[in-house]
Design an enzyme around this catalytic site. Structure first.
Site, PDB file in Angstrom:
ATOM      1  N   GLY A  22     -21.411 -14.936 -58.754  1.00 31.99           N
ATOM      2  CA  GLY A  22     -20.499 -15.897 -59.367  1.00 31.99           C
ATOM      3  C   GLY A  22     -19.562 -15.328 -60.413  1.00 31.99           C
ATOM      4  N   VAL A  63     -33.588 -12.674 -69.327  1.00 32.01           N
ATOM      5  CA  VAL A  63     -33.214 -13.082 -70.683  1.00 32.01           C
ATOM      6  C   VAL A  63     -34.216 -14.066 -71.289  1.00 32.01           C
ATOM      7  CG1 VAL A  63     -30.766 -12.626 -70.377  1.00 32.01           C
ATOM      8  CG2 VAL A  63     -31.675 -14.901 -69.816  1.00 32.01           C
ATOM      9  N   TYR A 150     -28.008 -30.459 -69.858  1.00 31.02           N
ATOM     10  CA  TYR A 150     -27.035 -29.386 -69.628  1.00 31.02           C
ATOM     11  C   TYR A 150     -25.873 -29.518 -70.603  1.00 31.02           C
ATOM     12  CZ  TYR A 150     -23.666 -26.442 -67.108  1.00 31.02           C
ATOM     13  OH  TYR A 150     -22.760 -25.476 -66.757  1.00 31.02           O
TER      14      TYR A 150
END
Length: 253
Positions: A22, A63, A150
């Site tokens: 992406g 991460v 989100y």
């Protein structure tokens, strides 16, 4: 001032997290094309290697693992530019959300961002220069049903980066957010599979279409380069006019 080289990144080491696909993949390729030495980091090492090819460096990084982030900061030092794109979303109404889903979205989208800024921002501050670029979203400004957590993380990321800009600015470090609109990436595959949903989003922006990941790469190069030497604490919208246009009705003249 050598304006011809304003966007050049020669001699800069750039770490792109989420480079396996992406926007991250296209950003890594664009940064390299402008002369940067790019490390392509991703939880999926194979995907990172596909992006890196024979010219760039691949690095496996989860991460969500605090120790791994600290280790990466030490192993990859010095990092002049940090770009992080990794994110997840669970599209559910608030009343249907579970605590586990909430924690999963917040952990990747916000907590991991905090850890990355701390780990890599420290070295930048000590050296007296650096650029941190995180990816927010139009959902950091405008919302819709099913996007609560989100959207909250993307709004939170903006404020986190603005605070980093304020705290690290005296040390010569810049921190900015990019806010994409609708982009055809693995994260939006669910929407693309629904033609009505996909078309409705395409019609919302001024350009009447979705973006390709490559169309975000220019913003990344800009914020990484000396062309943005006085830009910090900002949110750069790359949304095809989504947040500028109402889009629900085209009134007659």
């Amino acid at each position: 001032m050598d304006y011809a080289s304003l966007f050049r990144l020669d001699g800069k080491h750039v770490l792109v997290i989420g480079a396996g696909s992406g926007i991250g993949r296209e950003s890594a390729l664009a940064l390299a094309a402008h002369g940067a030495r790019v490390t392509c980091a991703d939880r999926d090492l194979v995907a990172a290697q596909e992006t890196a090819g024979s010219e760039l460096t691949a690095y496996e990084l989860d991460v969500l693992d605090d120790a791994a982030v600290e280790r990466a900061a030490a192993e990859l030092d010095p990092v002049d530019v940090l770009v992080f794109t990794a994110a997840t979303n669970v599209r559910k109404r608030i009343l249907d959300y579970t605590s586990e889903e909430f924690d999963r979205v917040v952990s990747l989208n916000l907590r991991a961002s905090f850890q990355l800024i701390r780990a890599f921002g420290r070295g930048m501050a000590e050296r007296g220069s650096g650029s941190i670029i995180g990816f927010s979203s139009i959902r950091g400004t405008t919302v819709e049903p099913g996007q609560s957590v989100y959207a909250a993380t993307k709004a939170g990321l903006v404020q986190l980066l603005r605070t980093a800009a304020a705290e690290l600015g005296p040390s010569g470090v810049r921190a900015n957010a990019i806010a994409p609109g609708v982009v055809e990436t693995p994260l939006t595959a669910q929407i693309k599979a629904n033609k009505g949903w996909y078309d409705a989003y395409a019609q919302k922006g001024a350009l009447g279409r979705w973006a390709q990941p490559s169309e975000l790469a220019g913003a990344v190069v800009y914020l990484a380069s000396d062309a943005a030497s006085f830009v910090t604490g900002s949110v750069l919208a790359v949304d095809g006019g989504w947040t500028a246009v109402d889009g629900r009705f085209d009134p007659p003249n």
